[in-house]
Every structure is written in structure tokens, then in C-alpha cells.
Design an enzyme around this catalytic site. Structure first.
Site, PDB file in Angstrom:
ATOM      1  NE  ARG A  30      29.240  10.152  51.265  1.00 48.52           N
ATOM      2  CZ  ARG A  30      28.219  10.357  50.805  1.00 48.52           C
ATOM      3  NH1 ARG A  30      27.127  10.127  50.924  1.00 48.52           N
ATOM      4  NH2 ARG A  30      28.564  10.215  49.344  1.00 48.52           N
ATOM      5  CG  ASP A  31      24.610  13.324  60.441  1.00 49.17           C
ATOM      6  OD1 ASP A  31      24.318  14.347  60.441  1.00 49.17           O
ATOM      7  OD2 ASP A  31      25.027  12.331  61.254  1.00 49.17           O
ATOM      8  CB  ILE A  32      29.353  11.035  62.722  1.00 52.57           C
ATOM      9  CG1 ILE A  32      30.281  10.250  63.027  1.00 52.57           C
ATOM     10  CG2 ILE A  32      28.222  11.538  63.835  1.00 52.57           C
ATOM     11  CD1 ILE A  32      31.368  10.939  64.062  1.00 52.57           C
ATOM     12  CG  ASN A  88      17.125  20.018  63.195  1.00 48.74           C
ATOM     13  OD1 ASN A  88      16.006  19.838  62.820  1.00 48.74           O
ATOM     14  ND2 ASN A  88      17.920  19.067  63.238  1.00 48.74           N
ATOM     15  CB  VAL A  97      26.249  20.800  65.676  1.00 49.06           C
ATOM     16  CG1 VAL A  97      27.655  21.509  65.125  1.00 49.06           C
ATOM     17  CG2 VAL A  97      26.639  19.289  66.108  1.00 49.06           C
ATOM     18  CG  HIS A 101      23.878  21.503  60.869  1.00 50.51           C
ATOM     19  ND1 HIS A 101      24.324  22.122  62.038  1.00 50.51           N
ATOM     20  CD2 HIS A 101      23.261  20.659  60.887  1.00 50.51           C
ATOM     21  CE1 HIS A 101      23.591  21.656  62.903  1.00 50.51           C
ATOM     22  NE2 HIS A 101      22.866  20.548  62.438  1.00 50.51           N
ATOM     23  CG  MET A 102      20.193  22.420  54.531  1.00 43.42           C
ATOM     24  SD  MET A 102      19.704  23.207  52.869  1.00 43.42           S
ATOM     25  CE  MET A 102      21.083  23.043  52.202  1.00 43.42           C
ATOM     26  CG  HIS A 103      20.208  17.587  58.715  1.00 52.43           C
ATOM     27  ND1 HIS A 103      20.886  16.588  59.505  1.00 52.43           N
ATOM     28  CD2 HIS A 103      20.205  18.503  59.848  1.00 52.43           C
ATOM     29  CE1 HIS A 103      21.127  16.980  60.580  1.00 52.43           C
ATOM     30  NE2 HIS A 103      20.777  18.250  60.937  1.00 52.43           N
TER      31      HIS A 103
END
Ligand code: DGP
Length: 115
Positions: A30-32, A88, A97, A101-103
Site C-alpha cells: 500500500r502506498d504511504i 510515472n 521514486v 512501479h505501477m500504481h
């Protein structure tokens, strides 16, 4: 592993996260700073800085990241309500970062505008 990279440190379990999934290739957590009720990052274990740094040999891994997102969306109960997958890449995208990574975003209407 890149000691300066926060996601490498998460992969190495030096930094704690709310883990959602892991296998030998990727982890998901989970994203912070979530911007939606479901905001999960799907991250390869290997340090690749961005989409720009992918090559043909990474095609299977990237495909499996997307398929994993699909499974996680199902588990999160957002498969039919809908979700957004975002990579991104570089300064104009706001990538912070420098580890691929993939959201996975969902759980509310996300709006129609991407830029
Ligand atoms: P991006 O802008 O695409 O580089 O997004 C990076 C995301 O990573 C951002 O939404 C916040 C998240 N993030 C940064 N550091 C940490 C951390 O230490 N733990 C977790 N869980 N997420 C982090």
C-alpha cells in the site's frame, strides 16, 4: 540492490510496508500517501529505474505486473467498479521514486482527466 533506493529497501524488508502480495518477481504494498481508497504499488524486486530502462527481456515481467494488478483489484473488490493503472516515467510525470512501479488506484470515481 541499490541502498539509496527506498523500494529496494522495501524489497529487502529493511523498511516496513503494508504488504499485499509477493512472489519471486514482484511485491505489492500500500502506498504511504494514498490518493484513493485503494492505492497499491506493484514493484519488481529487481532495480529498474523507470519504463525508459526496460528492454525486450522485461516484457514478460511487465505483463505479469499488469495481470497481478488485475488479481489484486479483484481481491480489493474494485474489479467491476473500475480502477486505473499508472506508470510515472521521468520529471514531467512527477515520478519521485526511481524504481519501476505501477500504481493501482480505485475505490472511488477517479475523474476523467489524466494530465
Ligand atoms: P511516483 O510519483 O510514481 O514515483 O510515486 C511514488 C509513490 O511511492 C508515492 O505515491 C509515494 C510512495 N512511497 C514513497 N516512499 C514510500 C515508502 O517508504 N513506503 C510506501 N508504502 N510508499 C512509498
Amino acid at each position: 540492490m541499490n541502498q539509496q533506493c527506498i523500494f529496494c529497501r522495501i524489497v529487502a524488508r529493511e523498511v516496513q510496508t503494508k504488504l499485499v502480495f509477493e512472489d519471486e518477481e514482484v511485491i505489492a504494498f500500500r502506498d504511504i500517501s494514498p490518493v484513493a481508497p485503494t492505492h497499491i504499488l506493484i514493484v519488481p524486486r529487481v532495480h529498474i529505474a523507470s519504463v525508459n530502462d526496460l528492454d525486450q527481456s522485461d516484457a514478460g515481467m511487465v505483463g505479469r505486473m499488469v495481470l497481478r494488478a488485475k488479481e489484486i483489484a479483484k481481491e480489493e473488490g474494485i474489479a467491476s467498479s473500475g480502477y486505473r493503472l499508472v506508470f510515472n516515467n521521468g520529471p514531467d510525470s512527477g515520478q519521485v521514486v526511481k524504481h519501476l512501479h505501477m500504481h493501482l488506484l480505485g475505490g472511488r470515481p477517479l475523474g476523467g482527466k489524466l494530465g
